[in-house]
Design a protein around this motif. Structure first.
Motif: not given
Length: 186
Positions: A35-38, A95-104
């Motif tokens: 659920n996140y990117t190292v 990198i958490g996957w929370h914003a719905g926008n990869w850059t953010y």
């Protein structure tokens, strides 16, 4: 035999260090690695934003969801309404996957607050204070300006499909807490 004992102690110490949160006042409960990117932030990406979310659910339910390997979503922190308890689920470096926008996502730390956007009763003084203390700590650690340009709601992320933190989130009160010019209640 001595080197094996040394290695065992070293691994034990490493496991203990790894289980410590980045923020001293948080407890550590890891999200599923699905659920996140190292990453290796801030070396790989600068940390420039804090993004405020409202879970549309409970504290325990949000923690459980971020631990579900099929969720494909996470935030760095989850905050409880009743007493402001903080649980860290994703390391700052990752990198958490929370914003719905990869850059953010790559440039932010996400705070998921227990509650529902259409019910202001979830936004307690304890939660605001705890969240503001965490935000101040992270701003100081990464040189993030303590302004609304850098501490934003999920709704303010370009391309956002969410409305959180919603109309009842008291931005004036929250920002005054972060900046130390706090009235006594929300």
């Amino acid at each position: 035999m001595r080197s094996l004992i040394s290695i065992g102690v070293g691994c034990s110490l490493l496991a203990t260090l790894w289980s410590q949160p980045d923020y001293p006042n948080a407890r550590w409960v890891p999200a599923s690695p699905n659920n996140y990117t190292v990453s290796n932030r801030p070396s790989t990406y600068p940390i420039r934003y804090i993004i405020i979310h409202v879970a549309q659910g409970s504290y325990n339910g949000t923690i459980s969801w971020f631990q579900n390997p099929n969720a494909r979503v996470s935030a760095h922190y989850v905050l409880r309404s009743s007493d402001g308890q903080i649980t860290q689920m994703v390391r700052h470096k990752d990198i958490g996957w929370h914003a719905g926008n990869w850059t953010y996502n790559t440039q932010s730390i996400g705070f998921e607050h227990e509650g529902w956007v259409n019910d202001p009763n979830w936004f307690t003084t304890a939660m605001y204070r705890s969240s503001a203390d965490l935000a101040r700590y992270i701003c100081n650690q990464y040189g993030i300006p303590k302004t609304r340009q850098y501490i934003i709601g999920h709704v303010e992320v370009p391309g956002a499909t969410h409305t959180d933190p919603g109309p009842y989130w008291n931005w004036n009160y929250y920002m005054s807490l972060i900046n130390g010019s706090t009235p006594n209640s929300s």
